[in-house]
Write an enzyme that holds these catalytic residues in place. Structure first.
Site, PDB file in Angstrom:
ATOM      1  N   HIS A 114      -7.215   4.323   2.157  1.00 39.99           N
ATOM      2  CA  HIS A 114      -6.782   3.927   0.890  1.00 39.99           C
ATOM      3  C   HIS A 114      -7.110   5.248  -0.199  1.00 39.99           C
ATOM      4  CE1 HIS A 114      -5.627   0.024   1.508  1.00 39.99           C
ATOM      5  NE2 HIS A 114      -6.627  -0.078   2.254  1.00 39.99           N
ATOM      6  N   HIS A 132     -13.670  -2.309   6.843  1.00 39.54           N
ATOM      7  CA  HIS A 132     -12.575  -2.910   7.224  1.00 39.54           C
ATOM      8  C   HIS A 132     -12.912  -3.617   8.682  1.00 39.54           C
ATOM      9  CE1 HIS A 132      -8.398  -2.794   8.945  1.00 39.54           C
ATOM     10  NE2 HIS A 132      -7.968  -3.135   7.616  1.00 39.54           N
ATOM     11  N   LYS A 180      -0.291   3.726   4.889  1.00 37.00           N
ATOM     12  CA  LYS A 180      -0.517   3.173   3.201  1.00 37.00           C
ATOM     13  C   LYS A 180       0.194   4.188   2.502  1.00 37.00           C
ATOM     14  CE  LYS A 180      -3.369   0.181   4.931  1.00 37.00           C
ATOM     15  NZ  LYS A 180      -4.592   0.136   5.261  1.00 37.00           N
ATOM     16  N   ASN A 215       0.870  -1.262  -0.100  1.00 44.69           N
ATOM     17  CA  ASN A 215       0.065   0.046   0.132  1.00 44.69           C
ATOM     18  C   ASN A 215       0.805   1.228   0.143  1.00 44.69           C
ATOM     19  OD1 ASN A 215      -2.280  -1.589   0.232  1.00 44.69           O
ATOM     20  ND2 ASN A 215      -1.509  -1.812   2.521  1.00 44.69           N
ATOM     21  N   SER A 224     -10.868  -1.046   0.484  1.00 45.39           N
ATOM     22  CA  SER A 224      -9.598  -1.690   0.703  1.00 45.39           C
ATOM     23  C   SER A 224      -9.337  -3.080  -0.323  1.00 45.39           C
ATOM     24  CB  SER A 224      -9.230  -2.008   2.067  1.00 45.39           C
ATOM     25  OG  SER A 224      -9.896  -3.052   2.648  1.00 45.39           O
ATOM     26  N   ASP A 276     -13.484   6.431   6.641  1.00 44.90           N
ATOM     27  CA  ASP A 276     -12.123   5.803   6.736  1.00 44.90           C
ATOM     28  C   ASP A 276     -11.696   6.044   5.465  1.00 44.90           C
ATOM     29  OD1 ASP A 276      -9.825   4.461   6.731  1.00 44.90           O
ATOM     30  OD2 ASP A 276     -10.770   2.529   8.025  1.00 44.90           O
ATOM     31  N   GLU A 278     -16.074   3.657   4.004  1.00 43.04           N
ATOM     32  CA  GLU A 278     -14.589   3.963   3.771  1.00 43.04           C
ATOM     33  C   GLU A 278     -14.583   4.910   2.404  1.00 43.04           C
ATOM     34  OE1 GLU A 278     -12.313   0.214   3.037  1.00 43.04           O
ATOM     35  OE2 GLU A 278     -12.917  -0.577   4.954  1.00 43.04           O
TER      36      GLU A 278
HETATM   37  C1  LIG Z   1      -5.161  -0.753   6.558  1.00 47.60           C
HETATM   38  C2  LIG Z   1      -6.371  -0.145   7.194  1.00 47.60           C
HETATM   39  C3  LIG Z   1      -6.818   0.279   8.440  1.00 47.60           C
HETATM   40  C4  LIG Z   1      -5.677  -0.007   9.372  1.00 47.60           C
HETATM   41  O1  LIG Z   1      -4.605   1.138   9.389  1.00 47.60           O
HETATM   42  P1  LIG Z   1      -3.274   0.587  10.201  1.00 47.60           P
HETATM   43  O2  LIG Z   1      -2.518   1.691  10.255  1.00 47.60           O
HETATM   44  O3  LIG Z   1      -2.525  -0.498   9.117  1.00 47.60           O
HETATM   45  O4  LIG Z   1      -3.605   0.073  11.373  1.00 47.60           O
HETATM   46  C5  LIG Z   1      -7.830   0.809   8.752  1.00 47.60           C
HETATM   47  N1  LIG Z   1      -9.065   1.056   7.952  1.00 47.60           N
HETATM   48  C6  LIG Z   1      -8.663   0.511   6.583  1.00 47.60           C
HETATM   49  C7  LIG Z   1      -9.901   0.641   5.625  1.00 47.60           C
HETATM   50  C8  LIG Z   1      -7.445  -0.011   6.179  1.00 47.60           C
HETATM   51  O5  LIG Z   1      -7.332  -0.350   4.798  1.00 47.60           O
END
Ligand SMILES: *Cc1c(COP(=O)(O)O)cnc(C)c1O
Length: 355
Positions: A195, A122, A218, A36, A167, A192, A163
Site C-alpha cells: 500500500h 497481512h 494496488k 486500492n 493495509s 511489504d 509493512e
Molecule cells: C494486497 C496485499 C497483498 C497481496 O497482494 P495481491 O497482489 O493482491 O496478492 C500482500 N500484502 C499486503 C500488505 C497487501 O495489502
C-alpha cells in the site's frame, strides 16, 4: 456444528468498477471509496494500450512456468525497471503479492532461523511464516522497544517482517528505526510495500539487509507481485521459491500494463501526491490513502456501510478475522481520481452514520 454468524458471512457481491472512481452495484452508480486503485491506473489508457499491444504480439497466456517457456521478454524489462525504482541490485516478479510473500519467506528463510513480525501483518505473510516452519514471534504493532527486546532474547539469526503502510489502519511503520535495529542485530528486514507503492515515499533504502515486497494490484492498477533485493537473494528465490517455480507466468499483457504503470509511478510525482492529499481532505491526520473509521461491532459496521451505500457511497465494512475482534471498521480508501465535492459529501455522510 459451527453456528453461522450472519454478520461474519462473506459473499460475492457483483460490482462493476467504472473509470474515475465510480462503481455500479445493483444498477446504481456509487462513488467508490472501497478499492486500492489509488492512482486510477486500472482504467488508464496508457496501460490499456500497452496491454492490448502485448496481447496481440505475445498471445493471451504465458504458456508455462517462467523457468520453462513462460519468461517472455517483457519480464526482463519490468524486473530491470523495478530494481531501478527500488534501488536494489535485482528484482523478481511473482504471480501476485500473496505469491511473492510465500516466495520471499519460503525461498529465503531456513527453518532454523527466527521470524519477528509486526502483529498486524497481512494474512499472506502469516500463511508464509506458518509454511516455513521457522520459529515465529510477533512484536506489538510498530513497537520498536518490543522488537528490540525480542531481538536481544533471540538466540538465532532473525528476519524482521513488517509493512510500510498497514493495509487496514493506514498508518506507517517506523522503517528508519527498524532498519537501524536490523543492522545493529545482524538481522534481515522484509518490508511489504503493497500500500506504499505509488502513494507514500519512504526514504528508499538500498541497504543489503532490506528486502522489498510489493504488488501491482494496488496503486499500479493491474496485477502481479514482486520482490526487490540483492542479486544473490533473487537467485536464491529463483531456485527455491516454490510459488515462483510451480506456477505459470503472468500473461504478457499484464506485464506490459505493469511496465507502463511503473513508468507513471516513477515519473508523475504530481499524480502520486494526490491520494494522500485527498485522504487529508477527509482526515487531516491521514498518513496514506487508507483511513479507517473504527466502529467496533460487526453489526453496526455493516449497518453503517449499508447507510452509506443508500447515500451513494461504496465503502467497505471490514470485520474479524481481517482485523482484531471488537475493531470492525469502515475502511475508506482515497484515489487520485476522486472529486473534492464527493469527498466533502462523504465526510458529511460518515458523520451522520457514526453519530
Ligand atoms: C494486497 C496485499 C497483498 C497481496 O497482494 P495481491 O497482489 O493482491 O496478492 C500482500 N500484502 C499486503 C500488505 C497487501 O495489502
Amino acid at each position: 456444528m459451527i453456528t453461522p454468524n450472519i454478520h461474519r458471512q462473506r459473499v460475492r457481491t457483483e460490482i462493476q468498477r467504472l473509470p474515475q472512481g465510480y462503481a455500479l452495484k445493483n444498477g446504481r452508480k456509487l462513488v467508490n471509496f472501497s478499492d486500492n486503485d489509488y492512482l486510477g491506473l486500472s482504467f488508464d489508457p496508457r496501460l490499456q494500450i500497452a496491454a492490448e499491444a502485448a496481447l496481440q504480439e505475445y498471445g493471451v497466456g504465458a504458456g508455462a512456468s517462467r523457468l520453462v517457456t513462460g519468461n517472455h521478454p517483457l519480464y526482463t524489462q519490468l524486473e530491470q525497471d523495478l530494481a531501478a525504482y527500488k534501488q536494489t541490485e535485482d528484482a523478481l516478479v511473482f504471480g501476485s503479492g500473496f505469491l511473492a510473500n510465500l516466495g520471499v519467506v519460503n525461498g529465503l528463510i531456513p527453518k532454523e532461523d527466527m521470524i519477528l513480525a509486526d502483529r498486524l501483518v497481512h494474512a499472506s505473510i502469516i500463511d508464509a511464516i506458518q509454511l516455513s516452519g521457522a520459529a515465529f514471534q510477533r512484536f506489538r504493532h510498530n513497537d520498536v522497544t518490543h522488537l528490540r527486546e525480542l531481538l536481544q532474547k533471540a538466540k538465532k539469526r532473525c528476519w524482521i517482517i513488517t509493512e510500510s503502510v498497514f493495509s487496514m489502519d493506514g498508518d506507517l511503520a517506523p522503517l528508519a528505526e527498524i532498519t537501524t535495529l536490523a543492522t545493529e542485530f545482524g538481522a534481515m528486514l522484509i518490508v511489504d510495500d503493497a500500500h506504499g507503492m505509488g502513494v507514500v515515499k519512504h526514504g528508499l533504502c538500498s541497504a543489503e539487509n532490506v528486502i522489498w515486497v510489493g504488488t501491482f494490484s494496488k496503486a499500479a492498477g493491474s496485477y502481479g507481485g514482486y520482490v526487490c533485493a540483492t542479486k544473490a537473494l533473487i537467485e536464491q528465490m529463483v531456485n527455491q521459491a516454490r510459488s515462483l517455480i510451480y506456477t505459470t507466468g503472468l500473461p504478457p499483457s499484464v506485464i506490459a500494463a505493469n511496465i507502463a504503470a511503473l513508468k507513471i509511478i516513477r515519473e508523475d510525482t504530481a499524480l502520486t501526491a494526490l491520494p494522500l492529499q485527498n485522504a487529508q481532505k477527509f482526515d487531516a491526520s491521514a498518513q496514506s490513502a487508507i483511513v479507517p473509521v473504527i466502529i467496533g461491532s460487526d453489526e453496526a459496521t455493516l449497518a453503517a456501510a449499508q447507510k452509506l451505500e443508500e447515500a451513494g457511497f461504496l465503502v467497505s465494512a471490514i470485520r474479524p478475522p481481517t482485523v482484531p475482534e471488537g475493531t470492525s471498521r469502515l475502511r475508506i480508501t482515497f484515489s487520485a481520481v476522486h472529486q473534492q465535492a464527493d469527498i466533502d459529501r462523504l465526510k458529511q455522510a460518515i458523520s451522520k452514520v457514526t453519530q
